[in-house]
Design a protein around this motif. Structure first.
Motif, PDB file in Angstrom:
ATOM      1  N   SER A   5      42.202  55.144  31.778  1.00  0.00           N
ATOM      2  CA  SER A   5      41.676  56.495  31.932  1.00  0.00           C
ATOM      3  C   SER A   5      40.618  56.413  33.020  1.00  0.00           C
ATOM      4  O   SER A   5      39.465  56.082  32.750  1.00  0.00           O
ATOM      5  N   GLY A   6      41.039  56.661  34.257  1.00  0.00           N
ATOM      6  CA  GLY A   6      40.123  56.481  35.378  1.00  0.00           C
ATOM      7  C   GLY A   6      39.861  55.009  35.580  1.00  0.00           C
ATOM      8  O   GLY A   6      40.788  54.221  35.752  1.00  0.00           O
ATOM      9  N   ASP A   7      38.603  54.597  35.513  1.00  0.00           N
ATOM     10  CA  ASP A   7      38.260  53.182  35.684  1.00  0.00           C
ATOM     11  C   ASP A   7      37.927  52.504  34.355  1.00  0.00           C
ATOM     12  O   ASP A   7      37.423  51.388  34.323  1.00  0.00           O
ATOM     13  N   ALA A   8      38.221  53.171  33.249  1.00  0.00           N
ATOM     14  CA  ALA A   8      37.974  52.609  31.920  1.00  0.00           C
ATOM     15  C   ALA A   8      39.299  52.519  31.157  1.00  0.00           C
ATOM     16  O   ALA A   8      40.339  52.942  31.638  1.00  0.00           O
ATOM     17  N   PHE A   9      39.237  51.949  29.973  1.00  0.00           N
ATOM     18  CA  PHE A   9      40.407  51.828  29.103  1.00  0.00           C
ATOM     19  C   PHE A   9      40.094  52.537  27.793  1.00  0.00           C
ATOM     20  O   PHE A   9      38.979  52.452  27.284  1.00  0.00           O
ATOM     21  N   VAL A  10      41.075  53.231  27.231  1.00  0.00           N
ATOM     22  CA  VAL A  10      40.876  54.005  26.006  1.00  0.00           C
ATOM     23  C   VAL A  10      42.032  53.777  25.039  1.00  0.00           C
ATOM     24  O   VAL A  10      43.113  53.362  25.430  1.00  0.00           O
ATOM     25  N   HIS A  11      41.776  54.078  23.767  1.00  0.00           N
ATOM     26  CA  HIS A  11      42.835  54.026  22.753  1.00  0.00           C
ATOM     27  C   HIS A  11      43.799  55.182  22.962  1.00  0.00           C
ATOM     28  O   HIS A  11      43.404  56.253  23.418  1.00  0.00           O
ATOM     29  N   PHE A  12      45.073  54.971  22.623  1.00  0.00           N
ATOM     30  CA  PHE A  12      46.010  56.082  22.563  1.00  0.00           C
ATOM     31  C   PHE A  12      45.524  56.962  21.423  1.00  0.00           C
ATOM     32  O   PHE A  12      45.307  56.480  20.317  1.00  0.00           O
ATOM     33  N   GLN A  13      45.323  58.220  21.671  1.00  0.00           N
ATOM     34  CA  GLN A  13      44.669  59.084  20.693  1.00  0.00           C
ATOM     35  C   GLN A  13      45.606  59.554  19.589  1.00  0.00           C
ATOM     36  O   GLN A  13      46.708  60.013  19.850  1.00  0.00           O
ATOM     37  N   GLY A  14      45.112  59.446  18.390  1.00  0.00           N
ATOM     38  CA  GLY A  14      45.722  60.028  17.214  1.00  0.00           C
ATOM     39  C   GLY A  14      44.834  61.183  16.812  1.00  0.00           C
ATOM     40  O   GLY A  14      44.382  61.959  17.664  1.00  0.00           O
ATOM     41  N   PHE A  15      44.505  61.288  15.560  1.00  0.00           N
ATOM     42  CA  PHE A  15      43.555  62.297  15.107  1.00  0.00           C
ATOM     43  C   PHE A  15      42.136  61.800  15.334  1.00  0.00           C
ATOM     44  O   PHE A  15      41.918  60.625  15.598  1.00  0.00           O
ATOM     45  N   ALA A  16      41.158  62.681  15.211  1.00  0.00           N
ATOM     46  CA  ALA A  16      39.755  62.329  15.480  1.00  0.00           C
ATOM     47  C   ALA A  16      39.329  61.085  14.703  1.00  0.00           C
ATOM     48  O   ALA A  16      39.528  60.999  13.490  1.00  0.00           O
ATOM     49  N   GLY A  17      38.775  60.106  15.417  1.00  0.00           N
ATOM     50  CA  GLY A  17      38.296  58.880  14.792  1.00  0.00           C
ATOM     51  C   GLY A  17      39.376  57.895  14.405  1.00  0.00           C
ATOM     52  O   GLY A  17      39.107  56.877  13.789  1.00  0.00           O
ATOM     53  N   ARG A  18      40.610  58.174  14.786  1.00  0.00           N
ATOM     54  CA  ARG A  18      41.732  57.291  14.434  1.00  0.00           C
ATOM     55  C   ARG A  18      42.504  56.928  15.696  1.00  0.00           C
ATOM     56  O   ARG A  18      42.529  57.683  16.652  1.00  0.00           O
ATOM     57  N   ASP A  19      43.161  55.785  15.657  1.00  0.00           N
ATOM     58  CA  ASP A  19      43.984  55.394  16.792  1.00  0.00           C
ATOM     59  C   ASP A  19      45.385  55.978  16.630  1.00  0.00           C
ATOM     60  O   ASP A  19      45.641  56.747  15.699  1.00  0.00           O
TER      61      ASP A  19
END
Length: 72
Positions: free
Chosen positions: A34-48
């Motif tokens: 995500s741009g120059d960072a890495f993120v979790h694939f989003q599930g629901f809020a606070g969850r992967d």
């Protein structure tokens, strides 16, 4: 089995001189760019994406998979 192209494999970083997927240091989930960072694939809020509740689900991560905290 059809092998995915390099662009379909996902986010990679160099580890021990080889390209490897970037995974979260806390839970082991693969991360997406995500741009120059890495993120979790989003599930629901606070969850992967698997539905697991993890503290760093919404945090940006560095190339080593560690959540990045921004100094304010």
């Amino acid at each position: 089995m059809i092998h995915p192209s390099d662009s379909e494999i996902g986010s990679t970083a160099v580890r021990d001189g080889r390209l490897a997927p970037v995974t979260c240091a806390a839970c082991g989930c693969r991360l997406a760019t995500s741009g120059d960072a890495f993120v979790h694939f989003q599930g629901f809020a606070g969850r992967d994406a698997r539905g697991c509740r993890i503290d760093c689900a919404e945090a940006a991560h560095d190339a080593a998979g560690r959540p990045v905290t921004l100094a304010v």
